[in-house]
Write a protein that holds these residues in place. Structure first.
Motif, mmCIF file in Angstrom:
data_model
loop_
_atom_site.group_PDB
_atom_site.id
_atom_site.type_symbol
_atom_site.label_atom_id
_atom_site.label_comp_id
_atom_site.label_asym_id
_atom_site.label_seq_id
_atom_site.Cartn_x
_atom_site.Cartn_y
_atom_site.Cartn_z
ATOM 1 N N LYS A 55 -2.544 -3.287 -2.894
ATOM 2 C CA LYS A 55 -2.320 -4.278 -3.950
ATOM 3 C C LYS A 55 -1.967 -5.618 -3.329
ATOM 4 O O LYS A 55 -1.263 -5.679 -2.324
ATOM 5 C CB LYS A 55 -1.160 -3.865 -4.854
ATOM 6 N N ASP A 102 -16.168 -8.804 -4.350
ATOM 7 C CA ASP A 102 -14.900 -9.204 -4.958
ATOM 8 C C ASP A 102 -14.857 -10.724 -4.977
ATOM 9 O O ASP A 102 -15.266 -11.367 -4.018
ATOM 10 C CB ASP A 102 -13.725 -8.646 -4.147
ATOM 11 N N PHE A 162 -6.704 3.955 -0.010
ATOM 12 C CA PHE A 162 -7.431 2.697 -0.182
ATOM 13 C C PHE A 162 -7.211 2.104 -1.575
ATOM 14 O O PHE A 162 -7.100 0.895 -1.731
ATOM 15 C CB PHE A 162 -8.914 2.885 0.098
ATOM 16 N N ASP A 163 -7.164 2.961 -2.601
ATOM 17 C CA ASP A 163 -6.949 2.463 -3.969
ATOM 18 C C ASP A 163 -5.538 1.943 -4.194
ATOM 19 O O ASP A 163 -5.272 1.250 -5.166
ATOM 20 C CB ASP A 163 -7.262 3.551 -5.004
ATOM 21 N N SER A 164 -4.616 2.275 -3.299
ATOM 22 C CA SER A 164 -3.222 1.854 -3.476
ATOM 23 C C SER A 164 -2.960 0.424 -3.003
ATOM 24 O O SER A 164 -1.903 -0.138 -3.292
ATOM 25 C CB SER A 164 -2.279 2.800 -2.726
ATOM 26 N N ARG A 184 -11.374 -0.130 6.590
ATOM 27 C CA ARG A 184 -11.692 -1.195 5.637
ATOM 28 C C ARG A 184 -11.117 -2.495 6.168
ATOM 29 O O ARG A 184 -9.950 -2.551 6.557
ATOM 30 C CB ARG A 184 -11.117 -0.870 4.262
ATOM 31 N N PHE A 223 0.861 -1.183 0.000
ATOM 32 C CA PHE A 223 0.000 0.000 0.000
ATOM 33 C C PHE A 223 0.893 1.227 0.000
ATOM 34 O O PHE A 223 2.099 1.132 0.235
ATOM 35 C CB PHE A 223 -0.927 -0.003 1.224
ATOM 36 N N LYS A 242 -8.171 9.359 1.361
ATOM 37 C CA LYS A 242 -8.782 8.026 1.497
ATOM 38 C C LYS A 242 -8.776 7.308 0.157
ATOM 39 O O LYS A 242 -8.405 6.141 0.060
ATOM 40 C CB LYS A 242 -10.210 8.143 2.015
ATOM 41 N N LYS A 243 -9.190 8.007 -0.879
ATOM 42 C CA LYS A 243 -9.229 7.387 -2.205
ATOM 43 C C LYS A 243 -7.839 6.927 -2.622
ATOM 44 O O LYS A 243 -7.653 5.781 -3.036
ATOM 45 C CB LYS A 243 -9.808 8.358 -3.227
ATOM 46 N N LYS A 244 -6.860 7.788 -2.474
ATOM 47 C CA LYS A 244 -5.494 7.429 -2.864
ATOM 48 C C LYS A 244 -4.972 6.267 -2.012
ATOM 49 O O LYS A 244 -4.405 5.308 -2.539
ATOM 50 C CB LYS A 244 -4.569 8.636 -2.731
ATOM 51 N N GLU A 280 -16.382 -2.166 4.875
ATOM 52 C CA GLU A 280 -15.880 -0.860 5.306
ATOM 53 C C GLU A 280 -16.882 -0.195 6.236
ATOM 54 O O GLU A 280 -18.091 -0.306 6.023
ATOM 55 C CB GLU A 280 -15.647 0.014 4.070
ATOM 56 N N TYR A 312 -17.993 -4.455 -0.309
ATOM 57 C CA TYR A 312 -17.515 -4.358 -1.682
ATOM 58 C C TYR A 312 -17.396 -5.759 -2.266
ATOM 59 O O TYR A 312 -16.627 -6.571 -1.738
ATOM 60 C CB TYR A 312 -16.152 -3.653 -1.731
#
Length: 162
Positions: free
Chosen positions: A156, A97, A152-154, A121, A21, A148-150, A104, A95
């Protein structure tokens, strides 16, 4: 007045051999064993937000957690997250998957007479559980949402799941 762009050179942190992350800086890493479960704790902050990631190996064997067990773990962790007297659960999301269970929560707490908003999350994958948290003063919602977006989206997962 000249506004300088914010520093966006975040650092990729490896939480365990298969998960990574981004943090806004190197942060702090701790290793902890609780009830024979090994956890890696990562935490940091910047001028607005606090960040945390907890990676916990639940069992030595992969893929042994059924949906009932995952749900019970989630309910216990959610309850613990909002156990402070001033905590208020504001929102819950799931979410979809194929490879993992992702849930979350958003909650607020009063800290030093100021309201803080936190997003947490929970990711259950294979035999591991990940808790990914970000928080900031509620009045700084726009910056909190952007980070948060950056953040959480990071997240992997490098290990392919069949």
């Amino acid at each position: 007045m000249l506004l300088l762009p914010q520093q966006e050179d975040w650092v990729r942190i490896h939480g365990d051999p298969y998960m990574s992350f981004l943090f806004p800086n190197q942060g702090e890493r701790l290793k902890k064993d609780v009830n024979k479960m090994r956890s890696w704790i990562f935490q940091t902050k910047d001028s607005v937000c606090v960040y945390g990631v907890v990676c916990t190996q639940l069992t030595k064997e992969e893929g042994v957690l059924d949906s009932y067990t995952l749900n019970q773990l989630y309910l216990a962790l959610k309850k613990e997250s909002v156990s402070m007297p001033t905590a208020v659960l504001r929102e819950e999301k799931v979410y979809p998957d194929r490879h993992m269970d992702i849930r979350e929560i958003r909650y607020t707490i009063m800290k030093d007479k100021r309201e803080m908003t936190y997003y947490k999350r929970f990711i259950f994958r294979d035999n591991c559980m990940y808790q990914i948290t970000i928080g900031a003063l509620t009045g700084q919602k726009d910056e909190l949402e952007r980070c948060k977006k950056k953040f959480f989206d990071s997240v992997k997962f490098e290990k392919p799941k069949d």
